[in-house]
Design a protein around this motif. Structure first.
Motif, mmCIF file in Angstrom:
data_model
loop_
_atom_site.group_PDB
_atom_site.id
_atom_site.type_symbol
_atom_site.label_atom_id
_atom_site.label_comp_id
_atom_site.label_asym_id
_atom_site.label_seq_id
_atom_site.Cartn_x
_atom_site.Cartn_y
_atom_site.Cartn_z
ATOM 1 N N LYS A 153 8.660 7.100 1.949
ATOM 2 C CA LYS A 153 7.369 7.765 2.135
ATOM 3 C C LYS A 153 6.555 7.117 3.243
ATOM 4 N N LEU A 154 6.634 5.785 3.306
ATOM 5 C CA LEU A 154 5.887 5.062 4.327
ATOM 6 C C LEU A 154 6.471 5.330 5.711
ATOM 7 N N ALA A 155 7.780 5.432 5.795
ATOM 8 C CA ALA A 155 8.422 5.749 7.074
ATOM 9 C C ALA A 155 7.935 7.092 7.599
ATOM 10 N N ILE A 197 12.715 -2.416 12.211
ATOM 11 C CA ILE A 197 12.276 -1.033 12.428
ATOM 12 C C ILE A 197 10.870 -0.991 13.011
ATOM 13 N N ILE A 198 10.001 -1.889 12.553
ATOM 14 C CA ILE A 198 8.645 -2.007 13.082
ATOM 15 C C ILE A 198 8.368 -3.480 13.379
ATOM 16 N N LYS A 210 12.488 4.133 16.329
ATOM 17 C CA LYS A 210 12.041 5.431 15.827
ATOM 18 C C LYS A 210 13.179 6.159 15.106
ATOM 19 N N GLU A 211 14.400 5.923 15.571
ATOM 20 C CA GLU A 211 15.564 6.582 14.966
ATOM 21 C C GLU A 211 15.757 6.137 13.509
ATOM 22 N N LYS A 212 15.666 4.827 13.258
ATOM 23 C CA LYS A 212 15.836 4.314 11.900
ATOM 24 C C LYS A 212 14.676 4.759 10.996
ATOM 25 N N LEU A 213 13.489 4.784 11.582
ATOM 26 C CA LEU A 213 12.317 5.235 10.822
ATOM 27 C C LEU A 213 12.479 6.707 10.448
ATOM 28 N N ALA A 217 12.736 8.676 6.781
ATOM 29 C CA ALA A 217 11.843 9.790 6.486
ATOM 30 C C ALA A 217 12.628 11.056 6.145
ATOM 31 N N ASP A 218 13.743 11.250 6.824
ATOM 32 C CA ASP A 218 14.542 12.471 6.620
ATOM 33 C C ASP A 218 15.170 12.536 5.239
ATOM 34 N N GLU A 219 15.308 11.400 4.563
ATOM 35 C CA GLU A 219 15.860 11.416 3.210
ATOM 36 C C GLU A 219 14.967 12.189 2.234
ATOM 37 N N ILE A 220 13.694 12.292 2.563
ATOM 38 C CA ILE A 220 12.757 13.010 1.691
ATOM 39 C C ILE A 220 12.911 14.512 1.862
ATOM 40 N N LYS A 221 13.310 14.963 3.034
ATOM 41 C CA LYS A 221 13.357 16.402 3.338
ATOM 42 C C LYS A 221 14.482 17.101 2.600
#
Length: 221
Positions: A153-155, A197-198, A210-213, A217-221
C-alpha cells in the motif's frame, strides 16, 4: 491561482473535450486556472464558485473533524470533477482540496449556468456514471487494501504522491491515513530503504527504483 487566457486556454479546453459532457455550449461559462503546489482549489466550508475539472496535476482531499483533527481522505488525479456533490446537493463544501503539485483546472462558473447544468440530461447522465465509477473504485480499493500488507500500500502511495521522484508527505498524516502506528510506518519505510527501493534524504525520500516500487504496487491491482 491564476487565470490562463488566450490560445493556451483554448488548447486546454479543446484537448480535454469538455464540451462532450454537455448538450449546450459550455464555452461561455468556462475559465482555465493554474494552481501552484500547496494552493487550495476549494477551501473547507466554502461554497465553490466553480465546478472544477482537473486536467493536470495532483491534489489531496482533507476533512477536519469536530475535535479539530485534520485527516487525509484521498489523493485526486486527473481527469476528475471537483465540487459536483455541492452542485447537486446545494450544500457548502465540507472538505478541502489542496494541490500537491502544480495543477491545471477547467472551471465552470456555477452561478452563471446552474439551471442549465441541472436541466442537462446529457451532463447529469455523465455525472451519474462518473460518481458511480468513483464509488466502485473506492470500494474496491478499500477491500483490496485490507488484504495486503503496508509495504504494498505504501509503495502505491509513494508513486501516487511523489513529485519528480521525491516523496515528502507527513508521517503522522500518512499513518493516520493507513490506520497504522507511526512506528509501523517508519519500519516499513526502513524496509523499502534497506531493499534499495527508496533513499532517505533531508526533505523526505528519493525513489531509487521506480520499477521495484511499481512491482509492489501492482500486487494490489
Amino acid at each position: 491561482m491564476k487565470r490562463i487566457e488566450g490560445p493556451q486556454q483554448l488548447n486546454y479546453i479543446e484537448n480535454n473535450t469538455i464540451q462532450s459532457f454537455f448538450s449546450f455550449d459550455i464555452s461561455p461559462y468556462i475559465e482555465v486556472f493554474e494552481f501552484d503546489k500547496g494552493e487550495f482549489i476549494i477551501q473547507e466550508g466554502a461554497e465553490p464558485e466553480y465546478l472544477f475539472y482537473m486536467v493536470e496535476g495532483k491534489a489531496k482531499l482533507y476533512v477536519t473533524h469536530k475535535n479539530g483533527k485534520v485527516s487525509l481522505i484521498n489523493f485526486l488525479t486527473p481527469p476528475i470533477f471537483m465540487g459536483e456533490i455541492e452542485l447537486l446537493n446545494e450544500e457548502k463544501y465540507s472538505k478541502s482540496i489542496q494541490t500537491s503539485s502544480k495543477s491545471i483546472c477547467i472551471g465552470i462558473a456555477i452561478e452563471k449556468c446552474k439551471e442549465k447544468l441541472l436541466a442537462d440530461a446529457h451532463f447529469l447522465k455523465y455525472l451519474c456514471i462518473f460518481l458511480s465509477n468513483k464509488s466502485t473504485v473506492h470500494s474496491a480499493k478499500y477491500t483490496k487494501h485490507q488484504a495486503y500488507p503496508l509495504e504494498n500500500k505504501l509503495a502505491e502511495f509513494i508513486l501516487l504522491s511523489s513529485h519528480h521522484n521525491i516523496y515528502k508527505e507527513k508521517h503522522t498524516e500518512i499513518s493516520d491515513y493507513f490506520g497504522v502506528s507511526y512506528r509501523h510506518l517508519l519500519h516499513t519505510f526502513a524496509q523499502l530503504a534497506d531493499a534499495g527501493i527508496i533513499e532517505k534524504i533531508k526533505m523526505g525520500y528519493k525513489i531509487k527504483s521506480k520499477e521495484k516500487l511499481q512491482a509492489l504496487a501492482d500486487e494490489i491491482k
